[in-house]
Design an enzyme around this catalytic site. Structure first.
Site, short mmCIF file in Angstrom:
data_model
loop_
_atom_site.label_atom_id
_atom_site.label_comp_id
_atom_site.label_asym_id
_atom_site.label_seq_id
_atom_site.Cartn_x
_atom_site.Cartn_y
_atom_site.Cartn_z
N LYS A 1 -11.35 -0.07 -8.95
CA LYS A 1 -10.07 0.64 -8.81
C LYS A 1 -9.24 0.01 -7.69
CE LYS A 1 -12.24 4.02 -5.71
NZ LYS A 1 -12.87 5.36 -5.67
N ARG B 1 -13.44 18.48 -4.65
CA ARG B 1 -12.27 17.66 -4.98
C ARG B 1 -12.11 17.71 -6.49
NH1 ARG B 1 -12.20 11.37 -3.10
NH2 ARG B 1 -13.24 11.16 -5.11
N TYR C 1 8.26 -5.62 19.72
CA TYR C 1 9.06 -4.40 19.82
C TYR C 1 8.51 -3.40 20.82
CZ TYR C 1 11.21 -5.78 15.35
OH TYR C 1 11.86 -6.43 14.35
N MET D 1 6.62 -5.66 10.97
CA MET D 1 6.49 -5.64 9.51
C MET D 1 5.89 -6.93 8.96
SD MET D 1 9.33 -4.99 6.52
CE MET D 1 9.85 -3.41 7.17
#
Ligand SMILES: *Cc1c(COP(=O)(O)O)cnc(C)c1O
Length: 389
Positions: free
Chosen positions: A39, A137, A271, A319
């Site tokens: 998956k 779940r 940053y 990013m």
């Protein structure tokens, strides 16, 4: 590696490691079949090449979460048994039935939709009833089980479905001795016994994920569903490393150093200036960032092997890039920066990044973005003509 040396970044996938992991897991669960869980694009490793490699190493089943993932495997030419379990109303039930995919049914709405689709397809659906034995779940609660079993058996007698499996999933398989393990096994055995007494004849009963495959032999039943361990990552790092479990990480995430430059003492980096050089130094720019799956939570902490030494992310992960303090070293631009790999060249592992980011290694490999090309090594001759190398 030569032809890829010029890549900004790459995730190298060692298919020989994956095959060896599958074999090691099959040995652990001798007597059970193995489902290779591919998956989420094979936990970020590439679903189709990994599915093929797992098949070569003896995985008789492939497992996915969504039906679309299962159908993509079929479209890529993978035959044999494929199962998927994460359904939402609307299907695609009929496509799955026509593609010979085993589908999980957790409740009455799903049973009704699959029965209707089987009628439209003109052939029975292969369904596996999922029991919620305590995870809380997916799956059918014990109180609702008799109703689901009764209706599924009626559909089987009507020729609409074949009940191929009875299955469940653990909550705490990575914590041996956790009381929920024995409790879930008891509930599972009761729910299977009930269904079989009513007339269900499943081909496979299964419950074990990677940690259960490695640490709970009584949970192996007919089939084990292994994901993370097949990719060589320890599912229970508190209990053992990959090597302790006889596994080897298949993914190496590397980038080419984009820039090396001197910087004076007291220079803010990235940053927010959360890192400041403490002395005159050299800085290296590593051209991968959170858009590529490098966790921003590992800002100031993530480890990277550059020029034979482990460095630490200096300041924030951005990013597309982050910076490491090279402490005066001057590797050439284009030098390899290894974020993680198997660990035997001294490079960090996905587990190290998980610890740096406060998460689990599953998340580290699964989140590597589509902008990072996957490069396959140690593939074998592929008769279906795929792009393995
Ligand atoms: C993802 C998944 C697995 C595989 O889990 P691992 O811990 O990666 O082995 C098995 N079963 C189900 C239902 C899953 O969703």
């Amino acid at each position: 590696m030569n032809e890829t040396a010029s890549l900004r970044a790459r995730a190298e996938i060692d298919l020989a490691a994956l095959r060896a992991n599958v074999r090691a897991l099959r040995e652990r669960a001798a007597g059970a079949q193995l489902m290779a869980v591919v998956k989420s694009d094979g936990y970020g490793h590439g679903a189709v090449p990994c599915a093929r490699a797992a098949r070569e190493a003896g995985a008789t089943w492939l497992g996915t979460a969504t039906p679309h993932e299962a159908l993509a495997l079929r479209s890529a030419g993978l035959d044999g048994r494929i199962m998927c379990w994460l359904w939402t109303p609307g299907g695609p039930w009929r496509e799955a039935i026509e593609a010979d995919v085993d589908v999980s049914v957790s409740g009455m709405w799903a049973l009704r939709e699959v029965v209707e689709a089987a009628g439209a397809a003109g052939r029975p659906a292969r369904i596996q009833l999922k029991a919620d034995t305590g995870l809380g779940r997916g799956g059918c609660q014990p109180a609702d089980w008799p109703g689901l079993v009764t209706e599924a058996l009626a559909a089987e007698r009507a020729g609409r479905v074949r009940i191929t499996g009875l299955w469940s999933h653990f909550a705490c398989a990575d914590e041996p001795g956790h009381p929920s393990i024995a409790a879930q096994l008891d509930v599972y055995r009761d729910m299977v016994a009930y269904a079989e007494k009513e007339g269900v004849e499943p081909e496979v009963r299964h419950m074990a994920n990677s940690p259960a495959t490695l640490t709970i032999p009584e949970a192996h039943f007919d089939l084990v569903r292994t994901g993370i361990a097949m990719y060589g990552i320890s599912p229970a790092p508190e209990l053992g490393t990959s090597a302790d479990f006889g596994l080897r990480p298949a993914m190496t995430l590397a980038a080419s150093v984009a820039l090396v430059k001197g910087a004076p003492a007291g220079h803010g980096v990235s940053y927010g200036h959360h890192y400041t050089t403490s002395a005159e130094t050299t800085l290296g720019l590593i051209p991968v960032g959170y858009a590529d799956g490098v966790p921003r939570h590992a800002s100031g902490r993530g480890p990277v092997l550059v020029g034979g030494r482990t460095r630490t992310v200096a300041g924030r992960v951005a990013m597309d890039q982050f910076v490491v303090d090279l402490e005066g070293d001057r590797p050439e631009p284009g030098a390899e920066a290894v974020l993680f790999g198997p660990g035997d060249r001294g490079e960090p592992t996905a587990q190290d990044w998980a610890e740096a980011a406060g998460t689990i290694a599953y998340e580290i490999v699964t989140r590597i973005g589509t902008r990072v090309p996957r490069v396959y090594v140690n593939g074998t001759a592929d008769p279906t003509g795929g792009a393995q190398r």
